[in-house]
Design an enzyme around this catalytic site. Sequence first.
Site, short mmCIF file in Angstrom:
data_model
loop_
_atom_site.label_atom_id
_atom_site.label_comp_id
_atom_site.label_asym_id
_atom_site.label_seq_id
_atom_site.Cartn_x
_atom_site.Cartn_y
_atom_site.Cartn_z
N CYS A 173 3.53 -3.30 7.67
CA CYS A 173 2.56 -3.18 9.22
C CYS A 173 4.54 -4.06 9.96
O CYS A 173 5.22 -3.26 10.07
CB CYS A 173 1.65 -4.39 8.80
SG CYS A 173 1.51 -4.17 10.38
N HIS A 208 -1.64 -0.86 5.40
CA HIS A 208 -1.51 -2.80 4.46
C HIS A 208 -2.53 -1.61 3.04
O HIS A 208 -3.78 -1.57 2.75
CB HIS A 208 -3.01 -3.58 5.31
CG HIS A 208 -2.07 -4.35 6.17
ND1 HIS A 208 -0.98 -5.60 5.78
CD2 HIS A 208 -1.51 -4.64 6.80
CE1 HIS A 208 -0.48 -5.49 7.08
NE2 HIS A 208 -1.33 -5.28 7.78
N GLU A 251 -1.73 -3.67 0.84
CA GLU A 251 -2.03 -4.89 -0.08
C GLU A 251 -2.63 -5.73 0.19
O GLU A 251 -2.97 -6.56 -0.77
CB GLU A 251 -0.48 -5.29 -0.25
CG GLU A 251 -0.34 -6.27 1.37
CD GLU A 251 0.13 -5.96 2.77
OE1 GLU A 251 -0.20 -6.24 3.60
OE2 GLU A 251 -0.41 -4.22 2.10
#
Length: 237
Positions: A89, A178, A180
């Site tokens: 990001c 994202h 994660e």
Amino acid sequence: MAKIYVLQHHPVENLGTIADALEASALAWQYIRVNDGQPVPASMKNAGGLIVMGGPMGVYQTDRYPWLRDEMRLIEDAMKSDLPVLGVCLGAQILAAALGAKVDRNPNGKEIGWHPIRLGDSAIDDRLMRDLPATMTPFHWHGDIFDLPPGAVSLASSDKTPCQAFRQGDKTYGFQFHFEVTQEAVAAMAAAFAKELVRENIPADKMIAQSDEFIPRLTTIADTVFTRWASPIQGMS
């Protein structure tokens, strides 16, 4: 064992499932909490890799956040040292800027919540992205975009964002989205940035509830991607 430096810009934007992949690979890491005033390391000496996480600031706000320049210098040092680098990001935007790309507001508006991305042809034989689904739905929270850095390879796109992921060389990767996130992270981001959700007319409860649908598959993909990213560091240890 050489630790992986993790540059953190906001408490809710942490390693998430990246930590699981690193732990499974028997790798250690050290958070550098830039948001709490911890200084960015001067070099990558004795470190095994670099991860730059997300945050609410913009790359072009170097006057307000002078440490952004320090992070770009550290990225340059990591690449000169042929160490794996991962930007997520804001981290991908900092990485892109360090590589000479323009970072600016997205004229198509902000991309927040669960939105599909499409892998490009270059992802087919990419070290991290090969054998992944051609389309997938990760989590997003960004209003800025970046041009593809000179010499880099574009790996993914979305309707609002032409470059969602890129590779520079064979060890440096930037992900605008994202991979994660955990369910806890989505809820924490919704709480931390609640005013932005109101401004964008995005219902927080719906966004959080969608985690049940998307996170199980995303976690499997993330484990594959981040384990592959860490494999050169394993070879060094």
